[in-house]
Design a protein around this motif. Structure first.
Motif, PDB file in Angstrom:
ATOM      1  N   THR A  93     -29.544  -4.072  -0.398  1.00  0.00           N
ATOM      2  CA  THR A  93     -28.218  -4.429  -0.926  1.00  0.00           C
ATOM      3  C   THR A  93     -27.119  -4.238   0.112  1.00  0.00           C
ATOM      4  O   THR A  93     -26.193  -5.045   0.205  1.00  0.00           O
ATOM      5  N   THR A  94     -27.215  -3.178   0.910  1.00  0.00           N
ATOM      6  CA  THR A  94     -26.172  -2.941   1.917  1.00  0.00           C
ATOM      7  C   THR A  94     -26.068  -4.141   2.857  1.00  0.00           C
ATOM      8  O   THR A  94     -24.970  -4.651   3.113  1.00  0.00           O
ATOM      9  N   HIS A 122     -20.704   1.705  -5.637  1.00  0.00           N
ATOM     10  CA  HIS A 122     -21.398   2.442  -4.572  1.00  0.00           C
ATOM     11  C   HIS A 122     -20.707   2.110  -3.247  1.00  0.00           C
ATOM     12  O   HIS A 122     -20.147   1.018  -3.091  1.00  0.00           O
ATOM     13  N   ASN A 174     -24.729   3.642 -10.494  1.00  0.00           N
ATOM     14  CA  ASN A 174     -25.797   4.550 -10.058  1.00  0.00           C
ATOM     15  C   ASN A 174     -25.486   5.999 -10.420  1.00  0.00           C
ATOM     16  O   ASN A 174     -26.336   6.863 -10.277  1.00  0.00           O
ATOM     17  N   ASP A 199     -23.473  -6.482  -7.554  1.00  0.00           N
ATOM     18  CA  ASP A 199     -24.354  -5.517  -6.905  1.00  0.00           C
ATOM     19  C   ASP A 199     -25.448  -5.192  -7.920  1.00  0.00           C
ATOM     20  O   ASP A 199     -25.229  -4.459  -8.876  1.00  0.00           O
ATOM     21  N   GLN A 202     -28.997  -1.421  -8.781  1.00  0.00           N
ATOM     22  CA  GLN A 202     -29.517  -0.630  -9.907  1.00  0.00           C
ATOM     23  C   GLN A 202     -29.821  -1.543 -11.094  1.00  0.00           C
ATOM     24  O   GLN A 202     -30.809  -1.338 -11.801  1.00  0.00           O
ATOM     25  N   THR A 222     -32.234  -4.471  -3.984  1.00  0.00           N
ATOM     26  CA  THR A 222     -32.799  -3.504  -3.044  1.00  0.00           C
ATOM     27  C   THR A 222     -34.284  -3.341  -3.345  1.00  0.00           C
ATOM     28  O   THR A 222     -34.645  -2.956  -4.466  1.00  0.00           O
ATOM     29  N   HIS A 224     -36.581  -1.109  -2.280  1.00  0.00           N
ATOM     30  CA  HIS A 224     -37.189   0.215  -2.473  1.00  0.00           C
ATOM     31  C   HIS A 224     -36.861   0.834  -3.825  1.00  0.00           C
ATOM     32  O   HIS A 224     -37.540   1.766  -4.254  1.00  0.00           O
ATOM     33  N   LYS A 225     -35.831   0.315  -4.508  1.00  0.00           N
ATOM     34  CA  LYS A 225     -35.567   0.809  -5.869  1.00  0.00           C
ATOM     35  C   LYS A 225     -36.413   0.044  -6.893  1.00  0.00           C
ATOM     36  O   LYS A 225     -36.579   0.471  -8.024  1.00  0.00           O
TER      37      LYS A 225
END
Ligand code: PLP
Length: 406
Positions: A93-94, A122, A174, A199, A202, A222, A224-225
């Motif tokens: 996401t970043t 975030h 988050n 975003d 989450q 993202t 890894h989430k």
């Protein structure tokens, strides 16, 4: 039937012990554990199918390219996008939000134009916009949450003015777990000619997503989430918006031709994917999404809603425990403080001794922490493999922390 014990058996790490106790992993908001299918996909990619992707003429490069490129379609399916070319593969996401900040907003916005943010964003959805504030004179407008942690869509819509060009908003906090009605916000924003970035870092983890139904212009996720490897992710960008963008990272893969005097860019989305990508991470991410889609995100959401309701009922009996965020329909994310001066770090250390992994700190949400008047909370965030028994263990460990620290 959702069989949480069968799902748990898919995640090797969940059977380990920590500090002599069975692991109770409640730090999923930071990063989720990986099922064996993902670990196996990573091993297979490196041990049997690895080479650099794109432009290769040999067998392994073609195979790796096929495996890698197939993930674009998997992500499009997971997000409900109609065209896989609306998916930019990235590290998370970043990177996705920075791509929009540099690639779209920097071209489309001028000094005095406004971006609306909620106070519960975030840092990944704040700092790239600060770059534009500092460097281009863009104005950031903030919308507060109410005492329960609700974000009223009307408050976001009311903040729109003649100079507003973008609303950048999380689908799920988050810290508070608040779910945001991004569809209503998008509909109203579009009627006023304002673009919307969601975003989904989450949000996509806890409920099914359909970017076409939401109608948003940008939707970041993202890996890894979502039970995939770290260093994987994607951003959905509507075709019309992608056509307005310029690449912000230059290098290999994003070009067709380069000479001393000129450069011809590749077609989107590859125009926005400079350099050798996270090949194996992305392949593992694709496997994670296939795994999730097989279980069904609506089933994951229903299971997590049960966990949330069970936890809320248990927490209600603890009059020394403060939960930040009581928004109806929230995700199973609980930011906690204990009455008195107990520091979140001390609480999490005591919980850790009981094998319970939670996160303590500001959760990369500075403006929200200021709004709440807190420097840190202790956050328990639940995932598809957590159980009500684990909530009982968490509550016992919290009682111990309260006894020791009160
Ligand atoms: N947005 C939200 C709501 C998050 O919770 C996070 C990570 O915690 C991010 C963005 C950033 O994700 P990443 O660091 O994986 O890019």
């Amino acid at each position: 039937m959702y069989d949480v014990h069968k799902i748990r058996s898919d995640f090797p790490i969940l059977s380990r012990e920590v500090n002599g106790k069975p692991l109770v992993y409640l730090d999923n908001g930071a990063s989720a554990q990986k099922p064996k299918v993902v670990i196996d996909a990573i091993t297979r990619a490196y041990s049997q199918e690895y080479a650099n992707v794109h432009r290769g003429l040999h067998f392994l490069s073609n195979l790796a390219t096929d495996r890698y490129e197939a993930v674009r379609g998997t992500i499009a399916k997971f997000l409900g996008a109609s065209d896989e070319n609306e998916i930019i593969l990235n590290s998370g996401t970043t990177e996705g939000i920075n791509t929009v900040a540099y690639g779209w907003a920097m071209q489309q916005l001028k000094a005095g134009d406004e971006i609306i943010l909620s106070v519960m964003e975030h840092h990944a959805n704040i700092v790239p916009w600060h770059f534009l504030r500092e460097r281009q004179g863009i104005v950031l407008k903030w919308v507060d949450v109410d005492g329960q942690g609700n974000l009223d869509p009307q408050a976001v819509i009311d903040a729109i003015g003649p100079k507003t060009k973008l609303i950048a908003i999380t689908q799920c906090s988050n810290v508070l777990g608040t779910m945001v009605d991004v569809k209503t916000i998008t509909q109203e924003a579009h009627e006023r000619g304002v673009a919307v970035l969601v975003d989904g870092s989450q949000g996509a983890v806890h409920a099914p997503v359909d970017v076409q139904d939401i109608g948003c212009d940008f939707y970041a996720i993202t890996g890894h989430k979502l039970y995939g490897p770290s260093g994987s992710g994607a951003i959905y960008i509507k075709k019309e918006r992608m056509a307005e963008m310029r690449p912000f990272m230059g290098g290999g893969d994003m070009i067709k031709e380069v000479s001393k005097d000129s450069v011809v860019y590749n077609d989107p989305p590859m125009m926005f994917e400079a350099g050798t990508p996270g090949i194996v991470q992305t392949i593992g991410f694709g496997t994670a999404l296939e795994y999730l889609m097989e279980i069904g995100m609506e089933n994951v959401a229903a299971h997590e809603a049960q966990l949330r309701d069970y936890a809320i009922a248990k927490f209600q009996g603890l009059n020394w425990l403060n939960i930040q965020g009581q928004a109806p329909g929230k995700a199973a994310i609980f930011s906690m403080t204990l009455q008195g001066a107990a520091h979140a770090h001390d609480i999490s250390t005591i919980l850790d001794k009981r094998g319970v992994a939670v996160r303590a700190g500001h959760h990369c949400a500075g403006p929200l922490m200021d709004h709440l008047g807190l420097s840190a909370t202790c956050r328990a965030s639940f995932a598809m493999y957590n159980t009500t028994e684990e909530i009982d263990i968490l509550v016992d460990a919290l009682e111990l922390a309260h006894e020791l620290l009160a």
